[in-house]
Scaffold this motif. Structure first.
Motif, mmCIF file in Angstrom:
data_model
loop_
_atom_site.group_PDB
_atom_site.id
_atom_site.type_symbol
_atom_site.label_atom_id
_atom_site.label_comp_id
_atom_site.label_asym_id
_atom_site.label_seq_id
_atom_site.Cartn_x
_atom_site.Cartn_y
_atom_site.Cartn_z
ATOM 1 N N ASP A 1 18.044 -85.533 79.297
ATOM 2 C CA ASP A 1 18.417 -84.506 81.078
ATOM 3 C C ASP A 1 18.967 -83.998 81.282
ATOM 4 O OD1 ASP A 1 16.235 -87.443 81.140
ATOM 5 O OD2 ASP A 1 17.978 -88.066 81.869
ATOM 6 N N ALA A 2 19.949 -83.704 80.237
ATOM 7 C CA ALA A 2 20.785 -82.501 80.228
ATOM 8 C C ALA A 2 19.894 -81.036 80.575
ATOM 9 C CB ALA A 2 22.557 -82.685 79.712
ATOM 10 N N VAL A 3 19.509 -81.418 78.802
ATOM 11 C CA VAL A 3 18.820 -80.182 78.398
ATOM 12 C C VAL A 3 17.582 -80.004 79.447
ATOM 13 C CG1 VAL A 3 17.564 -78.955 76.887
ATOM 14 C CG2 VAL A 3 19.112 -80.625 75.567
ATOM 15 N N PHE A 4 16.881 -80.316 79.962
ATOM 16 C CA PHE A 4 15.906 -80.690 80.647
ATOM 17 C C PHE A 4 16.541 -79.626 82.250
ATOM 18 C CE2 PHE A 4 13.075 -83.296 78.374
ATOM 19 C CZ PHE A 4 12.026 -82.313 79.132
ATOM 20 N N ALA A 5 18.298 -80.448 82.666
ATOM 21 C CA ALA A 5 18.096 -80.123 83.534
ATOM 22 C C ALA A 5 18.943 -78.249 84.003
ATOM 23 C CB ALA A 5 19.980 -81.050 84.385
ATOM 24 N N ILE A 6 19.503 -78.349 82.878
ATOM 25 C CA ILE A 6 20.173 -76.799 82.305
ATOM 26 C C ILE A 6 19.278 -76.154 82.064
ATOM 27 C CG2 ILE A 6 21.813 -75.605 80.655
ATOM 28 C CD1 ILE A 6 22.995 -77.587 80.106
ATOM 29 N N ALA A 7 18.265 -75.631 81.810
ATOM 30 C CA ALA A 7 16.707 -75.010 81.319
ATOM 31 C C ALA A 7 16.015 -74.980 82.603
ATOM 32 C CB ALA A 7 15.746 -75.219 80.657
ATOM 33 N N ILE A 8 15.970 -75.729 83.866
ATOM 34 C CA ILE A 8 15.220 -75.930 84.611
ATOM 35 C C ILE A 8 16.638 -75.273 85.790
ATOM 36 C CG2 ILE A 8 16.120 -77.887 86.557
ATOM 37 C CD1 ILE A 8 13.113 -78.252 86.526
ATOM 38 N N THR A 9 17.721 -75.246 85.979
ATOM 39 C CA THR A 9 18.314 -74.227 86.951
ATOM 40 C C THR A 9 18.572 -73.230 86.416
ATOM 41 O OG1 THR A 9 19.979 -76.203 86.839
ATOM 42 C CG2 THR A 9 20.836 -74.157 87.714
ATOM 43 N N LEU A 10 18.483 -73.126 84.662
ATOM 44 C CA LEU A 10 18.825 -71.557 84.727
ATOM 45 C C LEU A 10 17.074 -70.508 84.773
ATOM 46 C CD1 LEU A 10 20.136 -71.632 81.179
ATOM 47 C CD2 LEU A 10 21.346 -70.904 82.547
ATOM 48 N N LEU A 11 16.281 -71.439 85.090
ATOM 49 C CA LEU A 11 14.506 -70.711 85.708
ATOM 50 C C LEU A 11 15.694 -69.020 86.896
ATOM 51 C CD1 LEU A 11 12.609 -72.790 86.366
ATOM 52 C CD2 LEU A 11 12.687 -71.257 84.219
ATOM 53 N N VAL A 12 16.898 -69.527 87.845
ATOM 54 C CA VAL A 12 16.991 -69.169 89.567
ATOM 55 C C VAL A 12 17.708 -67.944 88.559
ATOM 56 C CG1 VAL A 12 18.470 -70.461 90.132
ATOM 57 C CG2 VAL A 12 17.714 -68.979 91.493
ATOM 58 N N SER A 26 7.351 -72.580 86.671
ATOM 59 C CA SER A 26 8.409 -73.262 85.500
ATOM 60 C C SER A 26 8.302 -74.100 86.078
ATOM 61 C CB SER A 26 8.825 -71.881 84.611
ATOM 62 O OG SER A 26 7.860 -71.317 84.384
ATOM 63 N N PHE A 27 9.646 -74.135 87.001
ATOM 64 C CA PHE A 27 9.733 -75.522 88.079
ATOM 65 C C PHE A 27 9.041 -76.649 87.601
ATOM 66 C CE2 PHE A 27 11.824 -78.177 91.312
ATOM 67 C CZ PHE A 27 13.726 -78.047 90.590
ATOM 68 N N LEU A 28 7.683 -76.372 88.477
ATOM 69 C CA LEU A 28 7.137 -77.810 88.327
ATOM 70 C C LEU A 28 6.741 -78.144 87.561
ATOM 71 C CD1 LEU A 28 4.857 -76.292 91.730
ATOM 72 C CD2 LEU A 28 6.684 -78.043 91.533
ATOM 73 N N VAL A 29 6.631 -77.470 85.881
ATOM 74 C CA VAL A 29 5.628 -77.166 84.834
ATOM 75 C C VAL A 29 7.245 -78.177 84.197
ATOM 76 C CG1 VAL A 29 5.656 -76.969 81.895
ATOM 77 C CG2 VAL A 29 4.741 -75.822 84.369
ATOM 78 N N ILE A 30 8.452 -77.469 83.902
ATOM 79 C CA ILE A 30 9.545 -77.805 83.313
ATOM 80 C C ILE A 30 9.509 -79.440 84.179
ATOM 81 C CG2 ILE A 30 11.895 -78.426 83.158
ATOM 82 C CD1 ILE A 30 12.307 -75.660 82.291
ATOM 83 N N GLY A 31 9.180 -79.849 85.482
ATOM 84 C CA GLY A 31 9.751 -80.558 85.865
ATOM 85 C C GLY A 31 8.603 -81.835 85.536
ATOM 86 N N ALA A 32 7.585 -82.005 85.665
ATOM 87 C CA ALA A 32 6.755 -82.601 84.772
ATOM 88 C C ALA A 32 6.914 -82.841 83.204
ATOM 89 C CB ALA A 32 5.032 -81.976 85.395
ATOM 90 N N LEU A 33 7.562 -82.232 82.578
ATOM 91 C CA LEU A 33 7.943 -82.351 81.418
ATOM 92 C C LEU A 33 8.785 -82.878 81.086
ATOM 93 C CD1 LEU A 33 7.595 -78.616 79.481
ATOM 94 C CD2 LEU A 33 6.727 -81.075 78.824
ATOM 95 N N TRP A 34 10.081 -83.139 82.212
ATOM 96 C CA TRP A 34 10.462 -83.741 82.113
ATOM 97 C C TRP A 34 10.331 -85.271 82.667
ATOM 98 C CZ3 TRP A 34 12.638 -86.880 86.532
ATOM 99 C CH2 TRP A 34 12.965 -87.716 86.333
#
Length: 207
Positions: A16-27, A60-68
């Motif tokens: 969960d932490a890796v997903f959260a960091i990756a989705i935040t780094l997008l911006v 990418s936010f939506l894709v990573i969100g779907a993966l999470w």
């Protein structure tokens, strides 16, 4: 709490932490215009030029969100854990952590073939790794006893949505760079269609 359950919880929290960091780094890859003027038109032009970055961020936010969401759903079905799940999970997280770079490369070079191929290839790799992880996780002895076989079949089938759409986007990037990303809008449709087909096949086989 058993040792295995505790380790499974740690694995889930780390993921969960890796997903959260990756989705935040997008911006972070969307660079703020610093024009040094007070001209409204200049800022509107600068924001317009960032449109590919905005679109890449949303996609990418939506894709990573779907993966999470899929990862969260599958690990919620598990009652046990062993080291055989660690490497597939780590490889998936590696690609997830890499996605901000792939997104920035694609967004900064709209209409360029290689960045689009690179981005679609990254999504395809993530989808295949997720399918591999789910294939190993969704079986005895890891599953909770109350999980129905139909649910397992549906989740496995749903995990083919991303790699299928990404593969189509990769192929289309050769002839229509940037526009190939519209194929990724099929992911929610495929995520609904594949489980329904899988449930029907299971029902027909057990009838």
């Amino acid at each position: 709490m058993s040792t295995h359950a505790s380790q499974l919880e740690r694995l889930t929290f780390f993921s969960d932490a890796v997903f959260a960091i990756a989705i935040t780094l997008l911006v972070i890859e969307i660079h703020v215009p610093r024009l040094g003027v007070a001209d409204d038109h200049a800022y509107l032009v600068a924001l317009h030029e960032l449109t590919p970055s905005f679109m890449g961020f949303i996609l990418s936010f939506l894709v990573i969100g779907a993966l999470w969401a899929a990862h969260h759903r599958v690990f919620g079905l598990l009652a046990d854990y062993d080291s055989g799940l660690v490497m597939p999970n780590l490889l998936l997280l590696m690609v997830i952590a890499f996605m901000p770079f792939a997104t920035a490369l694609m967004s900064a070079n709209p209409l360029a073939r290689v960045p689009e191929l690179f981005y679609a290839g990254t999504l395809f790799t993530a989808g295949v790794l997720q399918r591999w992880l789910f294939g190993k996780a969704l079986r005895a002895p890891y599953l909770r006893r109350d999980v129905a076989q139909a649910d397992v079949v549906a989740v496995r089938a749903r995990s083919w949505a991303l790699p299928t759409a990404a593969l189509l986007a990769f192929a289309l990037a050769w002839v229509a760079p940037a526009y190939n990303n519209f194929v990724l809008l099929m992911i929610p449709l495929l995520a609904r269609m594949f489980p329904r087909l899988a449930r029907r096949r299971l029902a027909a086989a057990t009838a």
